[in-house]
Design a protein around this motif. Structure first.
Motif, short mmCIF file in Angstrom:
data_model
loop_
_atom_site.label_atom_id
_atom_site.label_comp_id
_atom_site.label_asym_id
_atom_site.label_seq_id
_atom_site.Cartn_x
_atom_site.Cartn_y
_atom_site.Cartn_z
N SER A 76 0.81 -1.21 0.00
CA SER A 76 0.00 0.00 0.00
C SER A 76 0.85 1.27 0.00
CB SER A 76 -0.95 0.01 1.20
OG SER A 76 -0.24 0.19 2.42
N LYS A 77 2.08 1.17 0.52
CA LYS A 77 2.98 2.32 0.57
C LYS A 77 3.94 2.35 -0.61
CE LYS A 77 2.90 2.09 5.63
NZ LYS A 77 3.70 1.79 6.84
N SER A 78 3.77 1.41 -1.55
CA SER A 78 4.69 1.28 -2.69
C SER A 78 6.12 1.06 -2.24
CB SER A 78 4.60 2.51 -3.61
OG SER A 78 3.35 2.55 -4.24
N GLU A 79 6.28 0.36 -1.13
CA GLU A 79 7.61 0.00 -0.63
C GLU A 79 7.98 -1.38 -1.13
OE1 GLU A 79 7.25 2.52 3.58
OE2 GLU A 79 7.22 0.33 3.59
N ASN A 80 9.19 -1.80 -0.84
CA ASN A 80 9.65 -3.13 -1.21
C ASN A 80 8.84 -4.17 -0.45
OD1 ASN A 80 11.03 -5.52 -1.68
ND2 ASN A 80 13.06 -4.66 -1.31
N ASN A 81 8.04 -4.97 -1.18
CA ASN A 81 7.20 -5.99 -0.52
C ASN A 81 7.77 -7.39 -0.69
OD1 ASN A 81 6.63 -6.50 -3.20
ND2 ASN A 81 4.44 -6.04 -3.08
N TYR A 82 9.06 -7.48 -1.01
CA TYR A 82 9.73 -8.78 -1.09
C TYR A 82 10.13 -9.23 0.32
CZ TYR A 82 10.20 -8.75 -6.21
OH TYR A 82 9.97 -8.77 -7.55
N PHE A 83 10.37 -10.53 0.45
CA PHE A 83 10.83 -11.12 1.71
C PHE A 83 12.13 -11.87 1.44
CE2 PHE A 83 6.58 -10.08 2.68
CZ PHE A 83 6.38 -10.15 4.06
N GLY A 84 13.10 -11.72 2.33
CA GLY A 84 14.39 -12.36 2.13
C GLY A 84 14.63 -13.55 3.04
N PHE A 85 15.61 -14.35 2.67
CA PHE A 85 16.12 -15.46 3.48
C PHE A 85 15.18 -16.66 3.53
CE2 PHE A 85 18.68 -17.14 7.11
CZ PHE A 85 19.92 -16.96 6.51
N GLY A 86 14.26 -16.75 2.58
CA GLY A 86 13.43 -17.94 2.49
C GLY A 86 12.22 -17.91 3.39
N THR A 87 11.36 -18.90 3.20
CA THR A 87 10.11 -18.96 3.95
C THR A 87 10.33 -19.33 5.41
OG1 THR A 87 7.89 -19.94 4.04
CG2 THR A 87 9.69 -21.37 3.33
N ASP A 88 9.51 -18.77 6.30
CA ASP A 88 9.52 -19.24 7.68
C ASP A 88 8.26 -20.03 7.99
OD1 ASP A 88 7.70 -17.19 7.74
OD2 ASP A 88 8.85 -15.89 9.08
N CYS A 89 7.57 -20.48 6.93
CA CYS A 89 6.41 -21.37 7.10
C CYS A 89 6.89 -22.82 7.16
CB CYS A 89 5.44 -21.21 5.93
SG CYS A 89 4.72 -19.57 5.78
#
Length: 510
Positions: A76-89
């Motif tokens: 919503s803020k047009s910020e970086n919406n990527y996630f690093g270092f793999g899933t924590d699921c």
């Protein structure tokens, strides 16, 4: 000297609280443990916030995890919406976890990814109202749209922000059953929802008034009409708007007396069975020219069996069906209804879609999924199960400032989203929040298109049950179609629709 006075005043205050606690008889805990018992109430009060930010993991919290909220906020803020270092699921040990199967090669996807475009266009694969020849049939310009949230439960500032955001993103905005307010007239195209109380379209006795409906629909950019049979938050349950909340403004919008309790019945009075409901649908469609559909949570299936049987005759039918998951939504409700009445979305959608698929009718109407579809993985599964579009509600609320404080039913929403308190609502600035809403809607469309490209298709509506596996939690997986009892070809568009939407998306990408 001053410090001694402060300490003395503090001791006197504590002593007064202790005396009050010891002499009152309402709370046993405070009577037995004066003063310190108040710590328990404080912790209970701020418990949701403590769990959100301190106690729970990134993927544990409900209804939306911290990771899901982070993605929405960043988008919503047009910020970086990527996630690093793999899933924590914990994917391998989580029953029901969905895995989307990408393809190495594709014969139909555009030669270059189009989801990187500034404002990707992802229209519906179906023309709403087209199969039944409605005069004002149209192809929705977005597969992601804003679900029904009424003014009254939502603040004027929130509705304004959502409508402006929908206009910026080219989405539809559902009015909710509370009527078409001035705050829905900020430029966004509308779906006018008719609930059991017919707010804004009722006579002085609370009965449905067709003339008022046609006048209302003509006065605003209404593109379709949705008859709400039930909703996921409180299926089969009527609502009560207390007299204190019936302000002159809300009374005028809803067509009800000022300062009088307003009870919404659990069921419609304009029709009483499937046969009369379809007559009602065709009457409204003939008078307005608009596509007309229904919204419902899913419980007993006899209604759907009868609806399919009636529509198979070909002379009457709904133009779209919005399936609302029983996971609960923006409406406040008794806990038993939120937790235990109506099927969750995936089961609900698959059962309803299967009835229409068995009758060969799925290309004759549009399926809309609603219920936590505002996060990409849930939306992809909905498309694979046969949805043509998804509606978002709580996720749209998060995009304009909601912090999941779960105070919606108290009128004390701290961010001014779900309240009529003017002081709290003033904290929500529609000008800036509308931009955030639009950013979020665009980001969700981009992610859906990116996943489509990974799967090897040109549009989310072309994702099928064969493209998704459901993990069983024991290092095994089953295909999505197998889990929900789908037959070959179910969840797929007809050949003509597949060709049409593929060509449309390829044209957009050039």
């Amino acid at each position: 000297m001053k410090m001694s006075r402060v300490l003395g005043a503090a001791a006197a205050a504590v002593g007064a609280v202790a005396v009050r606690d010891l002499t009152q008889k309402k709370h046993a805990l405070r009577r037995n443990f004066p003063v310190i018992a108040h710590a328990r109430y404080l912790l209970e009060e701020i418990g949701p916030e403590l769990r959100q930010y301190i106690v729970t993991g990134n993927d544990e919290e409900r209804p939306f995890s911290r990771d899901q909220r982070r993605w929405i906020y960043a988008s919503s803020k047009s910020e970086n919406n990527y996630f690093g270092f793999g899933t924590d699921c914990d994917t391998e040990h989580t029953p029901g976890y969905a895995i989307i199967k990408h393809r190495t090669f594709s014969a139909v996807a555009p030669p270059a990814p189009v989801h990187h475009a500034p404002d990707v266009v992802v229209p519906s694969a179906k023309v709403l109202g087209g199969p039944r020849g409605r005069t004002k049939a149209f192809r929705p310009g977005s597969v992601v749209n804003i679900s029904g949230m009424s003014f009254g439960s939502m603040s004027a500032s929130a509705i304004t922000a959502l409508n402006r955001g929908a206009a910026m993103a080219g989405c539809l905005h559902n009015t909710g059953e509370g009527g078409l307010s001035p705050y829905h007239r900020e430029g966004g195209d509308l779906v006018l929802q008719l609930g059991t109380a017919y707010f804004g379209c009722r006579d002085e006795h609370g009965r449905f008034d067709l003339a008022r409906l046609t006048d209302l629909a003509a006065s605003a950019p209404v593109r379709a009409i949705e008859i709400k049979l039930s909703q996921g938050a409180k299926p089969g349950l009527g609502g009560l708007l207390p007299a204190a909340k019936v302000t002159p403004e809300i009374a005028e919008i809803r067509g009800i007396p000022v300062g009088v309790d307003c009870a919404s019945p659990a069921r419609h009075t304009a029709f009483s069975d499937v046969d009369s409901m379809l007559d009602f649908v065709e009457l409204i469609a003939a008078e307005t020219g608009l596509p007309v559909g229904i919204k419902s949570a899913v419980g007993a299936m006899d209604f759907w069996d009868e609806l399919v049987a009636q529509m198979a005759k070909g002379d009457r039918g709904v133009d779209f069906v919005t399936i609302d998951g029983g996971e609960g939504g923006t409406g406040a409700a008794p806990l038993i209804f939120t937790d235990s009445v109506a099927l969750p979305l995936r089961m609900a959608l698959s059962r309803v879609y299967g009835r229409f698929a068995d009758a060969g009718l799925t290309d004759q109407l549009t399926f809309i999924a609603s219920g936590k579809c505002g996060v990409p993985d849930n939306a992809v599964v909905a498309f694979a199960l046969g949805a043509d579009m998804v509606n978002v509600a709580r996720e749209a609320m998060l995009s304009i400032g909601c912090i999941q404080s779960q105070r919606c039913h108290t009128d004390r929403c701290p961010t001014g989203v779900a309240t009529q308190d003017r002081w709290l609502a003033r904290g929500l600035d529609p000008a800036s929040k509308s931009v955030r809403c639009a950013n979020y809607l665009r980001a969700l469309r981009k992610e859906l298109l990116a996943v489509s490209e990974a799967v090897g298709v040109a549009h989310p509506g072309l994702i099928t049950p064969d493209d998704v596996d459901i993990l069983c939690g024991d290092y095994e997986a089953r295909g999505l179609g197998s889990v929900y009892g789908y037959k070959d070809g179910w969840g797929s568009l007809g050949a003509a629709l597949q060709e049409e939407i593929t060509e449309l998306m390829l044209t957009e990408s050039r």
